[in-house]
Design an enzyme around this catalytic site. Sequence first.
Site, PDB file in Angstrom:
ATOM      1  N   SER A  68     -34.254  18.500 -10.766  1.00  0.00           N
ATOM      2  CA  SER A  68     -33.163  17.672 -11.263  1.00  0.00           C
ATOM      3  C   SER A  68     -33.611  16.244 -11.496  1.00  0.00           C
ATOM      4  CB  SER A  68     -31.990  17.710 -10.289  1.00  0.00           C
ATOM      5  OG  SER A  68     -32.438  17.477  -8.989  1.00  0.00           O
ATOM      6  N   HIS A 101     -33.467  22.433 -16.934  1.00  0.00           N
ATOM      7  CA  HIS A 101     -32.533  22.013 -15.890  1.00  0.00           C
ATOM      8  C   HIS A 101     -31.140  22.607 -16.072  1.00  0.00           C
ATOM      9  CE1 HIS A 101     -30.280  18.549 -13.732  1.00  0.00           C
ATOM     10  NE2 HIS A 101     -30.537  19.532 -12.902  1.00  0.00           N
ATOM     11  N   GLU A 127     -30.370  21.276 -19.704  1.00  0.00           N
ATOM     12  CA  GLU A 127     -31.159  20.129 -20.180  1.00  0.00           C
ATOM     13  C   GLU A 127     -32.597  20.584 -20.417  1.00  0.00           C
ATOM     14  OE1 GLU A 127     -30.521  17.145 -17.053  1.00  0.00           O
ATOM     15  OE2 GLU A 127     -30.379  15.600 -18.586  1.00  0.00           O
ATOM     16  N   ASN A 129     -28.166  13.519 -14.549  1.00  0.00           N
ATOM     17  CA  ASN A 129     -28.189  12.858 -13.238  1.00  0.00           C
ATOM     18  C   ASN A 129     -28.366  11.344 -13.327  1.00  0.00           C
ATOM     19  OD1 ASN A 129     -27.616  15.018 -11.545  1.00  0.00           O
ATOM     20  ND2 ASN A 129     -29.712  15.781 -11.731  1.00  0.00           N
TER      21      ASN A 129
HETATM   22  N1  CAA Z   1     -20.281  32.631 -10.878  1.00  0.00           N
HETATM   23  C1  CAA Z   1     -19.501  33.115 -11.849  1.00  0.00           C
HETATM   24  N2  CAA Z   1     -18.298  32.592 -12.178  1.00  0.00           N
HETATM   25  C2  CAA Z   1     -17.863  31.563 -11.441  1.00  0.00           C
HETATM   26  C3  CAA Z   1     -18.615  30.996 -10.390  1.00  0.00           C
HETATM   27  C4  CAA Z   1     -19.870  31.572 -10.129  1.00  0.00           C
HETATM   28  N3  CAA Z   1     -20.684  31.088  -9.182  1.00  0.00           N
HETATM   29  N4  CAA Z   1     -17.920  29.963  -9.864  1.00  0.00           N
HETATM   30  C5  CAA Z   1     -16.771  29.864 -10.553  1.00  0.00           C
HETATM   31  N5  CAA Z   1     -16.740  30.832 -11.503  1.00  0.00           N
HETATM   32  C6  CAA Z   1     -15.735  31.008 -12.545  1.00  0.00           C
HETATM   33  C7  CAA Z   1     -14.457  31.611 -12.072  1.00  0.00           C
HETATM   34  O1  CAA Z   1     -14.518  33.004 -12.098  1.00  0.00           O
HETATM   35  C8  CAA Z   1     -13.477  31.058 -13.094  1.00  0.00           C
HETATM   36  O2  CAA Z   1     -13.571  31.797 -14.306  1.00  0.00           O
HETATM   37  P1  CAA Z   1     -12.355  31.802 -15.422  1.00  0.00           P
HETATM   38  O3  CAA Z   1     -12.249  30.417 -15.963  1.00  0.00           O
HETATM   39  O4  CAA Z   1     -12.840  32.779 -16.419  1.00  0.00           O
HETATM   40  O5  CAA Z   1     -11.129  32.231 -14.712  1.00  0.00           O
HETATM   41  C9  CAA Z   1     -13.991  29.667 -13.371  1.00  0.00           C
HETATM   42  O6  CAA Z   1     -15.385  29.706 -13.012  1.00  0.00           O
HETATM   43  C10 CAA Z   1     -13.273  28.631 -12.566  1.00  0.00           C
HETATM   44  O7  CAA Z   1     -13.399  28.957 -11.182  1.00  0.00           O
HETATM   45  P2  CAA Z   1     -12.248  28.841 -10.110  1.00  0.00           P
HETATM   46  O8  CAA Z   1     -10.910  29.097 -10.728  1.00  0.00           O
HETATM   47  O9  CAA Z   1     -12.627  29.655  -8.904  1.00  0.00           O
HETATM   48  O10 CAA Z   1     -12.373  27.369  -9.604  1.00  0.00           O
HETATM   49  P3  CAA Z   1     -12.116  26.020 -10.358  1.00  0.00           P
HETATM   50  O11 CAA Z   1     -11.193  26.145 -11.480  1.00  0.00           O
HETATM   51  O12 CAA Z   1     -11.837  25.087  -9.258  1.00  0.00           O
HETATM   52  O13 CAA Z   1     -13.566  25.679 -10.989  1.00  0.00           O
HETATM   53  C11 CAA Z   1     -15.763  24.825 -10.967  1.00  0.00           C
HETATM   54  C12 CAA Z   1     -14.717  25.636 -10.219  1.00  0.00           C
HETATM   55  C13 CAA Z   1     -16.177  25.574 -12.220  1.00  0.00           C
HETATM   56  C14 CAA Z   1     -16.952  24.697 -10.019  1.00  0.00           C
HETATM   57  C15 CAA Z   1     -15.131  23.430 -11.369  1.00  0.00           C
HETATM   58  O14 CAA Z   1     -14.574  22.815 -10.251  1.00  0.00           O
HETATM   59  C16 CAA Z   1     -16.146  22.484 -11.984  1.00  0.00           C
HETATM   60  O15 CAA Z   1     -16.482  22.587 -13.156  1.00  0.00           O
HETATM   61  N6  CAA Z   1     -16.650  21.527 -11.160  1.00  0.00           N
HETATM   62  C17 CAA Z   1     -17.656  20.554 -11.596  1.00  0.00           C
HETATM   63  C18 CAA Z   1     -19.003  21.217 -11.568  1.00  0.00           C
HETATM   64  C19 CAA Z   1     -20.084  20.280 -12.012  1.00  0.00           C
HETATM   65  O16 CAA Z   1     -19.887  19.122 -12.371  1.00  0.00           O
HETATM   66  N7  CAA Z   1     -21.324  20.809 -11.968  1.00  0.00           N
HETATM   67  C20 CAA Z   1     -22.482  20.034 -12.322  1.00  0.00           C
HETATM   68  C21 CAA Z   1     -23.047  19.438 -11.085  1.00  0.00           C
HETATM   69  S1  CAA Z   1     -24.432  18.456 -11.472  1.00  0.00           S
HETATM   70  C22 CAA Z   1     -25.691  19.521 -11.494  1.00  0.00           C
HETATM   71  O17 CAA Z   1     -25.596  20.700 -11.252  1.00  0.00           O
HETATM   72  C23 CAA Z   1     -26.975  18.888 -11.807  1.00  0.00           C
HETATM   73  C24 CAA Z   1     -27.815  18.490 -10.672  1.00  0.00           C
HETATM   74  O18 CAA Z   1     -29.019  18.479 -10.826  1.00  0.00           O
HETATM   75  C25 CAA Z   1     -27.273  18.008  -9.393  1.00  0.00           C
END
Ligand code: CAA
Length: 291
Positions: A119, A140, A152, A190
């Site tokens: 990352s 990424h 990315e 990031n």
């Molecule tokens: N595998 C498969 N599907 C998944 C899943 C997984 N691990 N986790 C969630 N889902 C799916 C659910 O089945 C659901 O699908 P539908 O839309 O088809 O119904 C959808 O994702 C939404 O899930 P939930 O309803 O359970 O939960 P939510 O609505 O609260 O969403 C989330 C959860 C998708 C994590 C949302 O909160 C979100 O987008 N959060 C921000 C995530 C983010 O910013 N990620 C980037 C982080 S930075 C990074 O990763 C880079 C780094 O280097 C640090």
Amino acid sequence: MDINQVGVIGAGQMGNGIAHVFALAGYDVLLNDIDRTSLDAAVKKIEGNLGRQVGRGKISEAEAKGAMNRIGTTLTLSDLGKTDLVIEAATERETIKTAIFEDLIPHLGPQTILTSNTSSISITRLASRTDRPEKFMGFHFMNPVPVMQLVELIRGIATDDETYTAMKNVVDRLGKTSATAEDFPAFIVNRILMPMINEAVYTLYEGVGSVSSIDSAMKLGTNHPMGPLELADFIGLDTCLAIMNVLHDGLADTKYRPCPLLTKYVEAGWLGRKSQRGFYDYRQDPPVPTR
Ligand code: CAA
């Protein structure tokens, strides 16, 4: 460049998600880890997440079954020698990543593309420790990998056009979208996200708002799916701190100085969801703010 077999190193949060999306896109995946328990847990997690997608009508039972059948596991790193593309998703520590590449390289064919899901670590520096800097890239993925649309793509200084195009095509086949970043500290996502999270921790540290008010403000005020502190717990506070340190060291600007409160949480071992405690305490449902 034909890519059919893919090796994934590291069966943690990112590695299992990466194996999941590649298998679903029809690639044969070999998942490697040093720990059998982690490999077994990853396979279970992938099965559960595929089941969740079936339950939501995103994929069919047959597609989920096909994906599971395309995933193999191994404790032997050299087994990845026969793959066309290797994605390293091991612990975010440069010494570990370079040691893995050194062990793997003697077993690789000349065509294999090597990538890292790092990352924030310099792709050019990681590439320079391999025998193929022109076939090395940053690849990424975002967490949770099966859900997030972006990948990315980071070219090192020596990455050739053929490798870059091949990886762009792989992202297309995964059904995801790529954004290309130059190889500077923390790339694009990031570079922008972590200072926001760090600023949220400063906002808490200085008493401007509580955990709940900061997260509510950003969720409801800017339509983010998670508040910045909830997101920090989701990513891992150790990872957030490590990325802030990469920005601070690499860009030598005090605006990237990690908040002392973030350091304190990491020192306490309160790393977020993975350790059950961070800005929220996940031992209770629903989680309770820790400040
Ligand atoms: N595998 C498969 N599907 C998944 C899943 C997984 N691990 N986790 C969630 N889902 C799916 C659910 O089945 C659901 O699908 P539908 O839309 O088809 O119904 C959808 O994702 C939404 O899930 P939930 O309803 O359970 O939960 P939510 O609505 O609260 O969403 C989330 C959860 C998708 C994590 C949302 O909160 C979100 O987008 N959060 C921000 C995530 C983010 O910013 N990620 C980037 C982080 S930075 C990074 O990763 C880079 C780094 O280097 C640090």
